[in-house]
Structures are given as structure tokens and as C-alpha cells.
Motif scaffolding. Structure first.
Motif, short mmCIF file in Angstrom:
data_model
loop_
_atom_site.label_atom_id
_atom_site.label_comp_id
_atom_site.label_asym_id
_atom_site.label_seq_id
_atom_site.Cartn_x
_atom_site.Cartn_y
_atom_site.Cartn_z
N GLY A 147 -1.13 -2.52 -9.35
CA GLY A 147 -0.35 -2.16 -7.91
C GLY A 147 0.91 -1.77 -7.61
O GLY A 147 1.05 -1.99 -6.70
N THR A 193 0.78 -1.11 0.19
CA THR A 193 0.02 -0.40 -0.16
C THR A 193 1.11 1.55 0.22
O THR A 193 1.95 1.46 0.35
CB THR A 193 -0.94 -0.13 1.54
OG1 THR A 193 -0.18 -0.16 2.75
CG2 THR A 193 -1.97 -1.31 0.77
N GLN A 196 2.17 5.15 -8.21
CA GLN A 196 1.53 3.55 -8.61
C GLN A 196 0.45 3.08 -10.63
O GLN A 196 -0.24 4.18 -10.28
CB GLN A 196 0.32 3.11 -7.53
CG GLN A 196 0.10 2.07 -7.73
CD GLN A 196 -1.11 1.69 -6.27
OE1 GLN A 196 -1.36 2.16 -5.51
NE2 GLN A 196 -0.76 0.76 -6.41
#
Length: 80
Positions: free
Chosen positions: A22, A2, A18
Motif C-alpha cells: 500500500g 488511495t 504503489q
């Protein structure tokens, strides 16, 4: 990974990019070049929260910003 994990892993980084699959990148050009190989060419731009960086808490917040770059600035050469 993340964006929060990215900023914890790279405490000196003030921004990241990003791609839709991902992957995270330090540079917008690298993210845009990688996005060319994907069906969804979206690239999001995240910035580390300045207050968090100053307090060395290594937490980050960012608002996604879609980059409209469709082709890289330099021509990519393939060597086989």
C-alpha cells in the motif's frame, strides 16, 4: 491512501507507483527497491489523467501496470 488521494496531495505529479503493502512512491526505482523486502513484489504504475491535470481538477484515473523489475539497478548498501 488511495491513488486519488495521492494525486490530490501531489498535484504536480503525473505518475506514481504503489507496492503491494500500500505504500506510494514518486519513482519506480524506489518502489521496486521497497518491493524487494516484501513477499508480494508487485508494483503498480498509475498515471494522472491528462484532461484532469489540464483542467486542474486534481482528480486522477489510472490503469495498473505491473512492473516486472525484480532487483534494483543499483546495489543497496546496508550500514549499521
Amino acid at each position: 491512501m488511495t491513488k486519488e488521494e495521492y494525486f490530490k496531495a501531489y498535484p504536480s505529479s503525473k505518475e506514481c507507483f504503489q507496492t503491494s503493502d500500500g505504500f506510494f512512491f514518486h519513482k519506480d526505482f524506489d518502489a521496486a527497491a521497497h518491493a524487494l523486502s516484501l513477499e508480494d513484489k508487485t508494483v503498480w504504475h498509475f498515471k494522472r489523467d491528462e484532461q484532469v491535470a489540464e483542467n486542474a481538477e486534481n482528480e486522477a484515473t489510472a490503469e495498473p501496470k505491473v512492473l516486472e523489475r525484480k532487483t534494483p539497478k543499483k546495489k543497496l548498501l546496508r550500514t549499521n
